[in-house]
Design a protein around this motif. Structure first.
Motif: not given
Length: 130
Positions: A13, A93, A86
């Motif tokens: 990420k 996130n 993702e």
């Protein structure tokens, strides 16, 4: 109940959200620490330090390469893996995106320091040539 988040996911990420083509080990340590502090109660990152970076590199050689102390995204990165990174732990996130903002602010100082070191080494080399 405690949820363990593999450091591979956080490092992935970081590469996705940072918008940078490469991250130094120091930047990765910094990002892991920022996310670790921001995680809600009950979430823990499993894996820190050099071993976490080595693990990420060995697990994702199809999208990254290693150059000295940096992990670099390959030009023809595998989009399926990036999409996977993702979608794993979507609840973090937003944390990853906020951590990226903090990371980018503090990382700019690291990059400036590295550039200053490189410049001073160049000047030192120039002086020694004569």
């Amino acid at each position: 109940m405690i949820k363990f988040i593999d450091s591979d996911i956080i490092i992935g990420k970081a590469l996705i959200y940072s918008g940078l083509e490469c991250l130094s080990f120091e930047q990765i340590y910094q990002y892991l620490n920022i996310v670790g502090v921001m995680l809600p109660e009950g979430y823990i990152i499993s894996g820190y330090g050099y071993n976490a970076i080595e693990s990420f590199f060995s697990n994702y050689t199809c999208i990254v390469t290693r150059i000295h102390d940096k992990i670099v995204l390959k030009e023809n990165k595998n989009h399926q893996i990036i999409e996977f990174l993702e979608t794993v732990f979507p609840e973090i996130n937003e944390i990853s995106k906020r951590a990226t903002d903090i990371f980018q602010d503090s990382s700019s100082h690291i990059i400036e320091d590295e550039q200053k070191k490189d410049k001073s080494l160049e000047l030192l080399y120039e002086k020694k040539k004569y």
